[in-house]
Enzyme design. Structure first.
Site, mmCIF file in Angstrom:
data_model
loop_
_atom_site.group_PDB
_atom_site.id
_atom_site.type_symbol
_atom_site.label_atom_id
_atom_site.label_comp_id
_atom_site.label_asym_id
_atom_site.label_seq_id
_atom_site.Cartn_x
_atom_site.Cartn_y
_atom_site.Cartn_z
ATOM 1 N N LYS A 76 0.906 -1.359 0.114
ATOM 2 C CA LYS A 76 -0.216 0.144 0.146
ATOM 3 C C LYS A 76 0.708 1.423 -0.064
ATOM 4 O O LYS A 76 0.348 2.144 0.640
ATOM 5 C CB LYS A 76 -0.790 0.176 1.308
ATOM 6 C CG LYS A 76 -1.791 -0.987 1.805
ATOM 7 C CD LYS A 76 -2.680 -1.637 0.067
ATOM 8 C CE LYS A 76 -3.609 -0.532 -0.391
ATOM 9 N NZ LYS A 76 -4.060 -1.543 -1.708
ATOM 10 N N THR A 80 1.235 -0.423 -7.454
ATOM 11 C CA THR A 80 0.823 -0.097 -8.624
ATOM 12 C C THR A 80 0.976 0.522 -9.251
ATOM 13 O O THR A 80 1.054 0.819 -10.827
ATOM 14 C CB THR A 80 -0.929 -1.247 -7.921
ATOM 15 O OG1 THR A 80 -1.324 -1.747 -7.818
ATOM 16 C CG2 THR A 80 -1.582 -1.352 -9.415
ATOM 17 N N HIS A 139 7.231 -7.848 -2.352
ATOM 18 C CA HIS A 139 6.925 -6.825 -0.797
ATOM 19 C C HIS A 139 8.396 -7.188 0.440
ATOM 20 O O HIS A 139 8.548 -6.640 1.005
ATOM 21 C CB HIS A 139 6.066 -6.787 -0.382
ATOM 22 C CG HIS A 139 4.418 -5.610 -1.083
ATOM 23 N ND1 HIS A 139 4.630 -4.960 -1.124
ATOM 24 C CD2 HIS A 139 3.723 -7.061 -1.085
ATOM 25 C CE1 HIS A 139 3.744 -4.309 -2.245
ATOM 26 N NE2 HIS A 139 2.598 -5.680 -2.238
ATOM 27 N N ARG A 161 6.254 4.636 1.389
ATOM 28 C CA ARG A 161 5.445 6.187 1.985
ATOM 29 C C ARG A 161 5.192 6.338 2.982
ATOM 30 O O ARG A 161 5.144 5.137 4.324
ATOM 31 C CB ARG A 161 3.824 5.560 1.574
ATOM 32 C CG ARG A 161 2.759 6.122 1.590
ATOM 33 C CD ARG A 161 1.456 5.519 1.072
ATOM 34 N NE ARG A 161 0.088 6.094 1.121
ATOM 35 C CZ ARG A 161 -1.168 6.177 0.859
ATOM 36 N NH1 ARG A 161 -1.377 4.413 1.225
ATOM 37 N NH2 ARG A 161 -2.176 6.141 1.081
ATOM 38 N N SER A 257 -2.832 8.591 -13.841
ATOM 39 C CA SER A 257 -3.596 10.056 -12.745
ATOM 40 C C SER A 257 -4.403 9.114 -11.460
ATOM 41 O O SER A 257 -5.097 7.949 -11.785
ATOM 42 C CB SER A 257 -4.350 10.888 -13.484
ATOM 43 O OG SER A 257 -5.600 10.944 -13.888
ATOM 44 N N MET A 261 -6.337 5.235 -13.463
ATOM 45 C CA MET A 261 -5.681 4.137 -12.870
ATOM 46 C C MET A 261 -7.188 4.080 -12.268
ATOM 47 O O MET A 261 -7.195 2.172 -12.834
ATOM 48 C CB MET A 261 -4.854 5.056 -11.960
ATOM 49 C CG MET A 261 -3.219 4.634 -12.915
ATOM 50 S SD MET A 261 -2.739 3.418 -13.377
ATOM 51 C CE MET A 261 -1.636 2.093 -12.230
ATOM 52 N N GLY A 293 -6.107 6.818 -2.780
ATOM 53 C CA GLY A 293 -4.969 7.559 -3.452
ATOM 54 C C GLY A 293 -4.589 9.120 -2.805
ATOM 55 O O GLY A 293 -3.957 10.192 -3.324
#
Length: 326
Positions: A76, A80, A139, A161, A257, A261, A293
């Site tokens: 997360k 992707t 991951h 993130r 964007s 997506m 997002g």
């Protein structure tokens, strides 16, 4: 090769999910072959599953090629998004193939079948048989990657993130895709005590950050992709030795964007929802793999207490490091 420690605390049991079952800590016994990086670090362990343990040596001994492209991240964290961006830039903006071939087949999730119970296939074999140049999503922390990565030196792209936003996104992912039926506080408590699948996040990121120069890792941040995608696209182009016009890059930025997506069936992982539904026999309701997002979305769902706990957790783990989340 690996030491395995079952996670048997009441909290670890409370956050087990039907998709993957019980969890274990997997520790690499001998990391002497790993790059030293900017300063010596003991590579982090990873929370995985007993099923993964049966496949760990296959991954460790996987053949790696110089023209491989590895997309690396904690769950997360924009994985992707990064996969689609990197595949298109390195494939001369081939939107036609991108629309006809699902992203899961263009950029294979290496350990997917190694932790999902009853997965109808073998994603490790899929990587082994993939047409070169292979794009591989993963991951796993550095300690559990194929050993050859560190000598063959393929393309490595890491996306980080902020843990506060990532944790909220991962909770919804866990609930809707993994089938988790517990509470959000239990999930957050488990994450903050390193008892959630693929954790711990911050040491995962710091291990890659520490070797980024030595291994020429392209280090991206989810937040930079949200606020300055045009700059990120140019960095990725330079990494792959690609040159595109301003108009081509503007078209690519629009393609990537969030609103485009999330509705792109070839790249929004809707097929993962279909797989989960087939494995569980239940409909996944009110959920999209690409959910919000947003930057700072944790403020909508985390209490002041949990925000404070996350800030303390982040500060503790970043002590002594020059890395900072955006």
């Amino acid at each position: 090769m690996f030491t395995v420690k079952p996670l048997e605390s009441p909290l670890a049991k409370a956050v087990e999910a039907p998709m993957h079952g019980s969890t274990v800590e997997v520790h690499l016994n001998d990391g002497s072959y790993l790059p030293t990086g900017e300063k010596p670090r003991k590579p982090t362990h990873c929370v995985l599953t007993p099923k993964f343990v049966t496949q760990a040596e296959r991954i460790h001994h996987l053949t790696v090629y110089e023209d491989d492209v590895w997309i690396l991240s904690f769950p997360k964290c924009g994985t992707t998004w990064t996969q689609e961006m990197v595949w298109l830039i390195s494939h001369d903006l081939d939107y036609r193939t991108a629309s006809e071939v699902n992203l899961l087949d263009r950029s294979v999730f290496l350990e997917f079948s190694a932790f999902v119970l009853n997965y109808p296939g073998d994603t490790i074999e899929q990587v082994e048989k993939a047409t070169r140049p292979r794009h591989i999503q993963c991951h796993l922390p550095i300690a559990l990657l194929p050993k050859q990565i560190w000598t063959v030196r393929p393309k490595l792209i890491y996306c980080a993130r902020n843990p506060k936003d990532a944790s909220v996104s991962f909770f919804h992912h866990y609930r809707h895709l993994h089938g988790y039926r517990g509470t959000m506080p239990d999930f957050l408590d488990a994450l903050l005590t390193d008892q959630i699948l693929f954790g711990p996040q911050i040491p995962h990121t710091l291990d890659y950050w520490n070797v980024r120069r030595e291994m020429k890792i392209l280090f991206l941040h989810f937040e930079e992709m949200k606020t300055n995608m045009s700059d990120v696209l140019r960095r990725v182009c330079r990494y792959f030795g690609k040159s595109y016009s301003d108009q081509q890059l503007a078209t690519l930025e629009n393609h990537l964007s969030f609103d485009v997506m999330k509705n792109n069936k070839s790249a929004n992982n809707s097929c993962v929802l279909e797989l989960v539904e087939s494995l569980s026999g239940k409909k996944v309701e009110n959920f999209q793999f690409m959910r919000k997002g947003k930057i700072g979305s944790h403020t909508e769902e985390l209490s002041e207490e949990y925000i404070k706990r996350f800030e303390e957790y982040i500060t503790k783990h970043l002590e002594g490091s020059n890395f900072r989340f955006k």
